[in-house]
Each structure stands twice: as structure tokens, then as C-alpha cells.
Scaffold this active site. Sequence first.
Site, PDB file in Angstrom:
ATOM      1  N   ARG A  83      68.879  -8.519 -58.562  1.00 23.66           N
ATOM      2  CA  ARG A  83      68.397  -7.337 -58.502  1.00 23.66           C
ATOM      3  C   ARG A  83      69.063  -6.213 -59.229  1.00 23.66           C
ATOM      4  NH1 ARG A  83      72.451  -4.561 -53.749  1.00 23.66           N
ATOM      5  NH2 ARG A  83      73.992  -5.668 -55.725  1.00 23.66           N
TER       6      ARG A  83
ATOM      7  N   SER B  81      78.417 -12.884 -62.177  1.00 20.21           N
ATOM      8  CA  SER B  81      79.316 -13.788 -60.840  1.00 20.21           C
ATOM      9  C   SER B  81      79.303 -15.325 -61.612  1.00 20.21           C
ATOM     10  CB  SER B  81      78.711 -13.633 -59.609  1.00 20.21           C
ATOM     11  OG  SER B  81      77.839 -12.452 -58.945  1.00 20.21           O
TER      12      SER B  81
ATOM     13  N   ASP C 169      81.319 -10.446 -59.676  1.00 16.24           N
ATOM     14  CA  ASP C 169      80.834  -9.438 -58.101  1.00 16.24           C
ATOM     15  C   ASP C 169      82.460  -9.540 -57.271  1.00 16.24           C
ATOM     16  OD1 ASP C 169      81.007 -12.475 -58.010  1.00 16.24           O
ATOM     17  OD2 ASP C 169      79.842 -12.750 -56.885  1.00 16.24           O
TER      18      ASP C 169
END
Length: 897
Positions: A519, A583, A637
Site C-alpha cells: 500500500r 514488516s 508493522d
Amino acid sequence: CKHQYLYQLRLSDDVLLDVTARFQAEMGKGLARDTSPTAAVKMLPSFVRSLPDGSEKGDFLALDLGGSQFHIHWVKEFDDGKQSSQLESKSYPTPKEVMQGNGAELFDYIADCLSDFMETKNLKHKKLPLGFTFSFPCKQTKLEEGVLLAWTKHFRVRGVQDTDVVSSLHRALQKHQDIDVDVLALVNDTVGTMMTCGYDDQRCEVGLIIGTGTNACYMEEMRHIDLVEGDEGRMCINTEWGAFGDDGALDDLRTEFDRELDLGSLNPGKQLFEKMISSLYLGELVRLILLKMTKEGLLFNGKVSTALLTKGKIEMKHVSAMEKYKEGLSNTKEILTELKLFPSEEDCVAVQHVCAVVSSRSAKLCAAALAAILTRLRENKQLLRMRTTVGIDGGLYKTHPKFAGRLHRAVGRLVPACEVRFLRSRGGSGRGAAVVAAVARRLAAQRRRLHTALAALLLPPAILWELRDKMRAELEHGLKRETQAQATVKMLPTFVRGTPDGTEKGKFLALDLGGTNFRVLLVKIKSGRRRSVQMYNKIFAIPLEIMQGTGEELFDHIVQCLADFLEYMGIKGARLPLGFTFSFPCRQASIDKGTLVGWTKGFKATDCEGEDVVDMLREAIRRRNEFDLDIVAVVNDTVGTMMTCGYEDPNCEIGLIAGTGTNVCYMEDMKNIEIVEGNEGKMCINTEWGAFGDNGCIDYIRTKYDREVDEGSLNPGKQRYEKMTSGMYLGEIVRQILIDLTKQGLLFRGHISESLRKKGIFETKFLSQIERDRLALPQVRHVLRQLGLDSTCEDSIIVKEVCAAVSTRAARLCGAGLAAVVEKKRENQGVERLQITVGADGTLYKLHPHFSRILQETVKELAPQCDVSFMLSEDGSGKGAALITAVAKRLHNVGQK
């Protein structure tokens, strides 16, 4: 004139549909906790939870008590794929003095007969399971226990009502030292009929008896049976439908003859439906009608003979014989002459007509109540059309020339959405008791083997405490300079030195790379009284060939997506600060430097491990040469999750992710972080706890299923804790267990389907779907069907149990790890009680119906001096990255000033 009495006995289909609706309402009352005590139709749970599946085998005994004859059967079931069985039986009379004597005499008589039978069959040296068919209404609380509610069918034995008949049988059997039997099941004859037929046709889930007495049973969903604990699976319900109408529900349909017959019976006001349809009463009903017609001069020249005045003189066998139309009027004339009624031909025609109307009403009423059961079954299964089988027994059905045809036709008209096969019971209710005992033995053996298979997944409290302490020791190793290099739990410093204080403001970009999707976000943060966070984002896919291609291709793809987003938002010219959520395990030297330790989650891009991901991103932006950005922070994350919740709750100093992967971060005192200079303040530590156990310290709780999953993974021997606790692997653990259980013959009839052999077919989202509370088994079967697994009701229960065992273990393991972190925080602060908030995210935590609850309970159990609140994070990897960037900017500006 002759027919005026018969009008009220004729029932139209509209009336029958109304009877169906009334019976459906009565069934509902009998099943519901509040109304069952006063319900006329008792709907008694039988504790028979499964139909035969064809794998039953062995020798079984069956006793069958319910009529003027008492039967004993010896049944051999063969597991030869053909469902074949052998039956040897012997009948003993039930003397009137036994039927009307006291309880001890009755059960002693049964035990004596059994002893005689075993002697003649040379069975005394064997220990045999026994099923006891006891054809009277009983309240059961277990399969092998039943309290007699009331005697029926001319039995009036004293001292048995309201006592457990199996205990009485046991007491009588104990007097025979030479008999060794194990009473596994007490069965009603109707249930026995269903089970006998179920052995021959696995679609059979309704049993019907229509003979001297009448009753029906069927397989009901457990979630509808309020009187029995548990919602899983099905149980056979013995409706005891003979009492339908005892509360007045059929008063408008009962004729003057029905009322007169009832008043003259042994139990006035009771079993009213049975008195309208069973063979015990139909002959008497015919006698009462003929008597009235004769008195009014419509038959036999008005001469009332002794036969017409004698109760019970016209029997069902007479009615059946008179309805054999092929023989014309000869049968009727012969029977009436024997009864000294001397009929004319016209009398014979009229009597035949009365018999036909009475027995036809019986068949139609029986069909109406059966239609209610079939409709309920169809609705339980959520089907528009249903194929099913009704197992049927009883003299009226078997011997009356017209009854069966009338019943079948009426059922066809009343429930056109059900395709019904009527299967006559072979070997009757006695063989059924043996089948119930066989099924009970099979289920008990299956349970034992299932518990053995799943026992390895159970984590008793002592083991959880141990795991908590082991995790605590590993956290310390990762923080200490001399042990950090060898530590499996890496305890990576993030250089995030503060949580939000509410003064952050401005526009920030965030990149979020952590799975198969990627994203890009624009985040606008406002401070002050109108504090808010606004986000705009776009999702891009990462194709497999890029996930597993070269590092340069991966970062070029990311920058391409970033360029598209800036274009789309119209902000290509602005040099905005950017936070990069990455992440994967990184070793950081500062907030904007992150060296990839190793890929996880299926990524394998080359030339990245050991490289600084921020430099790789900057290089790719330079190669594209279209825009420039200020890369402020590389973010994990889990840290983002903590920051998002920290923005809402300043007490949030721990971040937890339980999703595709699993990880925890927390704010550690600088003085404890030996690998970073300085002792002042705090810094967020990214534990990378997924690798807990990679040094073998938790091998003793790993099962053979865990080893299989690990060996088949992209990184064998790595991330062992994650492989026991995270969404990416739980479905695969379940699949391995299902294969093992199928090999043992406990599932899917021992057949491993092609789809079950496919790795990764059992996604973790299916665990969440299957484990939903009160999810009906048809829905579980639907989920399994989507996976190409054709399951029975029992299969579905087992699959649900396996899923629960795997996800419960995952939640408890996670809870033990988190308890170690929480306890460490408490000791850091030097307080007796700690109040702290954990920011949590991840699909497993958010979407699984029980995971979060079990995890929280485990933390409470293992960290009793900590009051831990859990807060769901809203978009830790996007919003969190922007907040970290904003906090870093704020702290940087403070430092410059």
C-alpha cells in the site's frame, strides 16, 4: 344416511396441512427449555448421536421388550464393505403375571431368559456389548440410562416408574455370575427401527412405528435441543407423538367415537393421537361406529349382536381382512358371520366402507405428522429439496393391504419438496438396539483415538508457565551485548524513542510492504483541539515472480506504484517525509537505516539480505528520476500498531500482531539495551519473537504435525514459534492432522481425497469460519465441500474439534509469550501492579471467533499482577508509519532547537 357418521372421519389435504402445522408447533414446544415441561409431545433426547457408517463390526446382544413377546438377538456385524450382518434370535412369552407384577420379577425374568439364550448359543464365555430396546417412554440423560415415565401397551409393572431401568437390569444380571455383558445403550423401539434401516441405507434419519402403538423419531440438530448441553452435531429425538393432542390440540378433529373409545380405555385422556391411528384401537373404533349404525337401524336389520356390544371383539386383523377387496365381499361376509352378525350384501359393502374410512384416516394423520418431521429436517439442512429415507416397522404398515400405499401418497402430496424412500426394517427394533450398541462402541473408540491424537496439542498450566519463563530468558539474551549474537529472539532496536503526544501535525507519506499486497498512503495529521488523522491510500499487488525475483526488480516495482499514487493524488512535486513500513526482520543502526536480517512470509527476492532497505529504496527512486522524498523512518508493522494505539491511549507501550505472521514490540528502558549507546529514556524494541524456539528450547512441545509443516515450509528450522501460532501455518497444521486422522479411519471414511493432499488448501480463514459459535454443522459441511471434502455430520464435528485444538494452542502460546513481556515491563517499572495497554492487530486476532479471548485469558492467568487492556489497532502499518515519521520529525526538531 349411512355415510353421515363418516363425514367427520374424512380429512381433506387442507385439514392435513393444518395438522402438520400444529404438530410442528408441538415439536417446537417439546424442544424448548421453557415449554418442554408442559408440552404434550415430549421430544425426548435419546443420546443416540450418530447413524451407522458401515464400519461397525463385532458381536452384539440385543434385548427387545415391548409387547406380548420378549425377543433376544445375537447380531454379528461384518466390516466387509457390504454392511453384511448375521442375526440369530429367540422369542420368549411375556406372561401376564410378569406384565402386571412387580419390577424385580420383570427384570429377573429378563435376566433368566438372557441366561438361557447365552447357554443355548454357547456365549457364556464371552464379554459382549448389549443394547436394550425398551419400548416405553423414558427420560434419558445418557445413552445407557433411562427413567421410565409411564407404562403403555397393557404393561402395568409396579415400582418401575420414575426409576432407571438399566440399573434394574444390572441388578438382575448380577445374580447370574456366569453372564458378562456391558449394557451400552437403552433404545426405544422407534430409534431401533431407524438404526436398523440406517445400517442398510445411510440416508435414513427418521424412524416410524405404526402398529399396536405408534411413534416417530428423527435426527435433530443439537443446537435446537435445549435440554441437552452442547451445540455440536445431531441427536436422535424420540418424539413420543402418541400423546399429540393430549392438551386439546386435536379436539376439533376428534369424533364422538374417538371420545367414547378413549373413555373406555385403560388411560383416558392420554395418548389421544395414538388412539386415532394405531392398530390397537382401529378395530374398536370400527365396532363403535357399526354399533351406532345398527342401533339406528342402518345395518343388520337393526339387530345388535353380542359381538357388537363386546369391547375388543372386532380386532385389527378383521379390519385388514375385510379391506382385501380382491376377495370381493367373501372375507367380509365370513368375518361378520363368525361374529354372528348375519349380514346382507349391502351390509358387507357398508362395513367395508367403514373399515376403509377408519384406516384411511389413520394413514393420513400419520402422514401429516410425518410431514412435519420431514419439513423440519429439510429446514434444518437449509435445503430447497431433500432426499431422505424413513425406516418403518409395525404390524399396521406391514400387514394391512392398503395402509402403506395411502401413507406414501399422502406424504407425497403434503411434502412435495421431499423425495422420501420408505424402507421396511429387517430384524426389527431388536437388531436396531445391537446397531446402536455397535455405533456407541465405534464412537467411543473413535473418541479415544481422537483424544490421543489431539492430546499433544493440549498445553497444561505448568507447561505454559515454563514457556513464559523461557520466553523471558530469551528476551534477556537478545538485549545483552555478549549473548545478542547467538540469541534467537533478536530484540532489534527500532530507534523509535517516543510515542505520540498529540502535537504531531503535517502531511506524511507511508509505504506498507509486508505481504502479497503493498500500500501507499497519504496521511494528514492535525493537532490541537481539532486533532485528527485523515488517510488516502491505494493498494497494489505484488506478483509472485517479483516476490521471488531480484531485489532491484522488487524495489523498482515499489517505486513504480509510488509514482502512480503521487500522480493520482497530484502531489508529485512536493518533497514529503515518508515512513516505510517494512514488516520483515531488520537490524537498525538508526531510525532511517534498516538492514534486512532475512526474508519471511514467502518472500525470496535476491541480493536483499544484509542490505539497507532504505538505501535500496533511495536507489530505485534515483533510477526513476521523477520525484524526490525525505525517507525519515523505516518501520516494523508491530511498532506501527503500538504507535496507532499510543495516539489514542498514552498507556499503550506494547504492540502485538497475530495475523499471517506474529510479533511483539514494546518500549524498553534504554539502560537495559546494551547494544545501543546511552542510558536515558526509552526505545521501542522489535522482539522478532517468531524465531523463539529456533535453538530447540521448545522442541518438547512440538508435535509430529509441527515438524511436517516446518519441513514443508520455505525456511525449515526457522521461525518455529511463528509456525505454531500464526495464520500462515495454522490451516496447514489442521490439514496434516486431518490426513493423519483419515489414515486412522477416523475421518472421511478413511479416504484421503485429492484436495486434502494439496498443500495450503486449508486456509486459516476456514478455521475462523468453522469455529464460529453456533455455526450449524450443515454450514461446516458447506465449508468442507468448498474444499472438495465430502463429510458426514460426525466428520464435521471432528474437523471442528481439530480446528479448535490448533487455534486454542496458538492463542495460549501467544498468551504465554505476551505474559513474559508484560511481566518484564512490570519489573522495569518496579511496581507491585502494572496497568498497561497492548495495541493489537492481525487477521487471526481480529477475525478468529475465539483467539483474542483465549489469548487475553492466558495473559491474565500467567501475569496475575498486571492489569492488561487490549486495544484494536486501526491500520498500524499505514497510519502507524505516518505517526512514527511525525514523532521522529518532532523529536528531531526538538533536538535541533
